[in-house]
Design a protein around this motif. Structure first.
Motif, mmCIF file in Angstrom:
data_model
loop_
_atom_site.group_PDB
_atom_site.id
_atom_site.type_symbol
_atom_site.label_atom_id
_atom_site.label_comp_id
_atom_site.label_asym_id
_atom_site.label_seq_id
_atom_site.Cartn_x
_atom_site.Cartn_y
_atom_site.Cartn_z
ATOM 1 N N GLN A 149 103.803 140.147 23.440
ATOM 2 C CA GLN A 149 104.666 140.435 22.291
ATOM 3 C C GLN A 149 106.097 139.982 22.577
ATOM 4 O O GLN A 149 106.666 140.306 23.607
ATOM 5 C CB GLN A 149 104.651 141.929 21.981
ATOM 6 N N PRO A 150 106.696 139.213 21.630
ATOM 7 C CA PRO A 150 108.073 138.747 21.829
ATOM 8 C C PRO A 150 109.097 139.834 21.508
ATOM 9 O O PRO A 150 108.871 140.674 20.636
ATOM 10 C CB PRO A 150 108.191 137.591 20.833
ATOM 11 N N TYR A 151 110.221 139.789 22.205
ATOM 12 C CA TYR A 151 111.346 140.688 21.923
ATOM 13 C C TYR A 151 112.586 139.832 21.664
ATOM 14 O O TYR A 151 112.897 138.926 22.440
ATOM 15 C CB TYR A 151 111.593 141.643 23.099
ATOM 16 N N TYR A 152 113.298 140.145 20.564
ATOM 17 C CA TYR A 152 114.442 139.346 20.126
ATOM 18 C C TYR A 152 115.728 140.173 20.200
ATOM 19 O O TYR A 152 115.721 141.361 19.864
ATOM 20 C CB TYR A 152 114.243 138.871 18.681
ATOM 21 N N ASN A 153 116.810 139.529 20.598
ATOM 22 C CA ASN A 153 118.113 140.202 20.586
ATOM 23 C C ASN A 153 118.562 140.435 19.149
ATOM 24 O O ASN A 153 118.449 139.539 18.302
ATOM 25 C CB ASN A 153 119.166 139.345 21.295
ATOM 26 N N THR A 154 119.039 141.645 18.872
ATOM 27 C CA THR A 154 119.610 141.961 17.556
ATOM 28 C C THR A 154 120.932 142.694 17.783
ATOM 29 O O THR A 154 121.236 143.100 18.902
ATOM 30 C CB THR A 154 118.669 142.861 16.731
ATOM 31 N N THR A 155 121.697 142.868 16.713
ATOM 32 C CA THR A 155 122.991 143.553 16.834
ATOM 33 C C THR A 155 122.883 144.968 16.270
ATOM 34 O O THR A 155 121.932 145.295 15.555
ATOM 35 C CB THR A 155 124.079 142.790 16.057
ATOM 36 N N GLU A 156 123.875 145.788 16.588
ATOM 37 C CA GLU A 156 123.892 147.163 16.070
ATOM 38 C C GLU A 156 123.910 147.169 14.544
ATOM 39 O O GLU A 156 123.255 147.972 13.899
ATOM 40 C CB GLU A 156 125.128 147.913 16.601
ATOM 41 N N LYS A 157 124.676 146.248 13.976
ATOM 42 C CA LYS A 157 124.786 146.147 12.519
ATOM 43 C C LYS A 157 123.415 145.861 11.901
ATOM 44 O O LYS A 157 123.053 146.418 10.861
ATOM 45 C CB LYS A 157 125.777 145.031 12.164
ATOM 46 N N MET A 158 122.656 144.984 12.543
ATOM 47 C CA MET A 158 121.312 144.650 12.050
ATOM 48 C C MET A 158 120.382 145.855 12.139
ATOM 49 O O MET A 158 119.620 146.139 11.206
ATOM 50 C CB MET A 158 120.733 143.485 12.859
ATOM 51 N N LYS A 159 120.466 146.561 13.265
ATOM 52 C CA LYS A 159 119.585 147.727 13.444
ATOM 53 C C LYS A 159 119.852 148.779 12.379
ATOM 54 O O LYS A 159 118.928 149.391 11.838
ATOM 55 C CB LYS A 159 119.771 148.313 14.847
ATOM 56 N N LYS A 160 121.150 148.981 12.061
ATOM 57 C CA LYS A 160 121.496 149.964 11.023
ATOM 58 C C LYS A 160 120.950 149.537 9.664
ATOM 59 O O LYS A 160 120.675 150.372 8.804
ATOM 60 C CB LYS A 160 123.016 150.139 10.948
ATOM 61 N N ALA A 161 120.817 148.210 9.477
ATOM 62 C CA ALA A 161 120.293 147.692 8.197
ATOM 63 C C ALA A 161 118.770 147.572 8.232
ATOM 64 O O ALA A 161 118.164 147.011 7.311
ATOM 65 C CB ALA A 161 120.916 146.333 7.902
ATOM 66 N N GLY A 162 118.150 148.085 9.296
ATOM 67 C CA GLY A 162 116.684 148.080 9.370
ATOM 68 C C GLY A 162 116.093 146.773 9.860
ATOM 69 O O GLY A 162 114.899 146.514 9.671
ATOM 70 N N ILE A 163 116.913 145.921 10.486
ATOM 71 C CA ILE A 163 116.385 144.657 11.026
ATOM 72 C C ILE A 163 116.432 144.745 12.549
ATOM 73 O O ILE A 163 117.486 144.601 13.162
ATOM 74 C CB ILE A 163 117.218 143.442 10.540
#
Length: 699
Positions: A149-163
């Motif tokens: 399973q791949p894991y991708y870097n995301t930002t805090e802003k994205m996580k708050k937006a459900g991404i």
């Protein structure tokens, strides 16, 4: 339309709002951008564990079973912790815990239904526990098909937006399902077959969803090679164009200036490295093509002497020479060094900086125009339009950062043919980085110090030992030596750092009331800074308290101690540059790295390397590995400002060399970029040059 260029908002599951977030946070605008947003790691999802196998120090695992019951615990007035008791049917029970999203878990996960849970196990109250697990209905999950399973870097802003990473994984899966046809190849068969590389289509699919670690490695190798290959092809194409376009002056004569200096003025025998470099430069100058050479050499290795002897070759052939320095004080220092070297020789040397004005300036401009000024030493003032030469044949650039193409072009316009160019740097650059950073320049290296130079002794002390350090400094000054004390000045915390410097300066004045101190930082007015530096250079002050503005160029042989406060905040190459300010005289010199007691592992490694070695190239290699090319000082200004998406200059040295060899072969066979055999490559290079990557700055 190429599917790679499709707007990302048209991908099912994206839409305008998510498109905006992906664009702002990750720069993903198109289908192609998403496919080339690579995972930072993969976790094996092909294996199921039983609860009895699990321990608290394992990485990510997955277990198939069902929820027995839920429990809710009050954490605060508004918060609760939800725990699900989960079994795999073996009689063993583990806990699944939610500090956030527990309400959703109770509403959506049914007791008794079979699920596959995935997460990192730990032990809490004597029982295996997984916090915020991934949960999938078992009947919907084909474990054998999941592989890794791949894991991708995301930002805090994205996580708050459900991404989150899982969202990006699903979007990438959707995209790969849509792209049924093979993804267009960008490398010809004769390269992929020769190097046993995967096809681009297979690599882009496997980089996201490999079945095993071997598949992942093959995919990464293919994509890394492609990235590095097109960078090298672009650099070598540019260099080839320059060489064919610009004929250089032919300097074959070795005459009275060079020979007279060599026999009568040479202050000490040349090292073998200096002799080798002079031979390389002389060969370039006689080749009929314009020389563009990078001269690398550690602080004190004798680069200025080599540069002067190179300029004397230009004089022997009837041409003028010029040396450009980044600051006025360094230009003045070069002038003094050159005048000392040329003592008694009939050569007119002049200094041109921003402070040379009026009649004096006009005299120099006239001398350049009629050819009586043979060597000009200056700052960037020498590229002003008013500065014209009779016949400029040789330019030496002493810059810590790369000398820009636009500035080079300005110098070339001052001469019928472009002058030969020698760019000097005291920052040792690892070979793989030099190939990319200075790829259009030939590289010469002075890798030994002149005889008699004592290596600087480097010591690490904790800030609690400052009183005894101050005693040692006092002792050195009483022996007639001078001392640098450097404070950090990092942009992100500039105001705090400046205050620390000012406060530190006041403390040091109280600690050393019997000595005179100078203070220098980059925010001072240039005239004030120059005056403070002058006082230290002339010996009027014994201690120079400064930021890293003294990193480059200041030559005070009498300074024998470099104290670097908060050394943990500096990079390795920067520490090495600062250390190079001492050890320029005959006396033993010292570099003292002051830190607090609590140090991160990486920081401790940096400090240890500094104490172990004075070898600039070993330090540069270590710095590259610890920090990456994007963080190395100078690389942002130098053409490494583009982001390599998957390749790593520090760790992929073999691939960099392989990519360069292949690119060089193609340039040799098709210098005009017109051969049908290489049409695919030139087309791809044109596409890449239209992207937002700053390809122009690479060359």
């Amino acid at each position: 339309m190429d599917i790679f260029n499709q707007d990302i908002k048209f991908l099912p599951g994206v839409g305008p709002n998510r498109k905006k977030m992906l664009s702002q946070e990750l720069g993903i605008e198109t289908f192609g951008d998403l496919l080339e947003y690579y995972p930072y790691k993969h976790v094996d999802r092909s294996r199921l564990y039983s609860i009895r196998e699990l321990t608290g120090d394992m990485p990510f695992v997955q277990v198939k079973g069902h929820i027995l019951s839920f429990e809710t615990f009050k954490v605060s007035a508004r918060k609760e912790r939800v725990v699900a008791h989960f079994t795999d049917g073996s009689g063993k029970v583990m806990d699944l815990t939610w500090f956030n999203g527990g309400k959703y878990a109770k509403q959506n996960y049914a007791i008794g239904k079979e699920y596959v849970i995935f997460g990192r196990p730990n032990v809490y109250n004597g029982r295996i526990n997984v916090t915020h697990p991934d949960i999938d209905a078992a009947e919907k999950l084909e474990l054998s098909a999941m592989g890794m399973q791949p894991y991708y870097n995301t930002t805090e802003k994205m996580k708050k937006a459900g991404i989150n990473s899982r969202t990006l994984e699903r979007l990438t899966k959707t995209l790969l399902d849509i792209v049924k046809d093979s993804i267009r190849e960008t490398l010809p068969d004769f390269i992929t077959n020769k190097l046993h590389l995967m096809s681009r289509d297979e690599a882009l699919r496997k980089i996201h969803y490999p079945q095993n670690a071997k598949e992942l490695e093959y995919a990464r190798t293919r994509l890394k090679f492609e990235e590095l290959f097109f960078v090298q092809l672009n650099i070598l194409r540019y260099a080839s164009d320059q060489r064919r376009k610009y004929r250089g002056y032919v300097f074959t004569k070795v005459g009275n200036y060079f020979n007279g200096f060599f026999h009568n003025n040479l202050p000490f025998p040349l090292t073998e490295a200096q002799k080798r470099v002079i031979r390389e430069i002389h060969k370039d100058m006689g080749s009929g093509r314009q020389m563009n050479r990078l001269l690398q050499g550690d602080v004190g290795s004798g680069k200025t002497l080599v540069a002067l002897m190179t300029m004397l070759l230009a004089l022997d052939n009837g041409y003028q020479a010029c040396i450009m320095a980044p600051t006025e004080i360094l230009a003045e220092q070069h002038l003094k060094t050159i005048m000392d070297f040329l003592n008694g020789m009939d050569i007119r040397v002049a200094l041109l900086t921003g402070i040379v004005k009026g009649k004096k300036r006009q005299e120099i401009l006239d001398g350049l125009l009629d050819g009586t000024v043979q060597i000009l030493v200056g700052t960037h003032a020498v590229i002003e339009d008013t500065v014209q030469f009779a016949h400029l044949g040789m330019v030496v650039v002493d810059e810590q950062h790369r000398f820009g193409v636009a500035q080079r072009a300005k110098l070339w316009s001052k001469s019928q043919n472009p002058p030969h160019v020698l760019v000097m740097t005291a920052t040792p650059i690892p070979r793989t980085l030099a190939m990319t950073l200075y790829g259009d320049l030939d590289v010469s290296v002075i890798d030994e110090l002149p005889p008699g130079r004592k290596p600087v002794a480097t010591q690490h002390v904790f800030d609690r030992s400052l009183p005894s350090l101050y005693d040692s400094i006092r002792n050195q000054i009483r022996q007639g030596r001078q001392v640098y004390i450097v404070f950090p000045l990092i942009e992100e915390s500039e105001k705090i750092d400046l205050k620390n410097l000012e406060d530190g300066f006041e403390v040091l004045k109280q600690v050393f009331p019997e000595f005179r101190l100078s203070k220098v930082h980059g925010k001072m007015k240039p005239a004030d800074k120059e005056e403070e530096m002058r006082k230290f250079v002339c010996g009027e002050t014994q201690i120079l308290v400064a930021t890293t503005v003294i990193e480059v160029g200041v030559n005070v042989p009498n300074a024998s101690v470099m104290v670097i406060m908060d050394a943990q905040r500096f990079g390795l190459s920067q520490l090495h540059q600062l250390r190079g300010r001492v050890g320029r005289g005959a006396d033993q010199s010292y570099c003292i790295l002051v830190t607090n007691v609590k140090l991160a592992d990486d920081t401790r490694k940096r400090i240890d390397i500094m104490c172990e070695t004075n070898d600039g190239f070993r330090i540069a290699e270590a710095d590259l590995k610890l920090r990456g090319p994007g963080d190395l000082e100078g690389t942002q200004q130098s053409g490494m400002a583009f982001d390599l998406k998957i390749a790593d200059i520090a760790r992929d040295g073999q691939l960099v060399q392989m990519a360069r060899d292949e690119a060089q072969q193609i340039i040799d066979e098709d210098p005009d970029c017109t051969s049908i055999r290489y049409e695919m490559l030139w087309k791809r290079l044109r596409e890449l040059r239209k992207t937002n990557i700053n390809w122009g700055s690479i060359s």
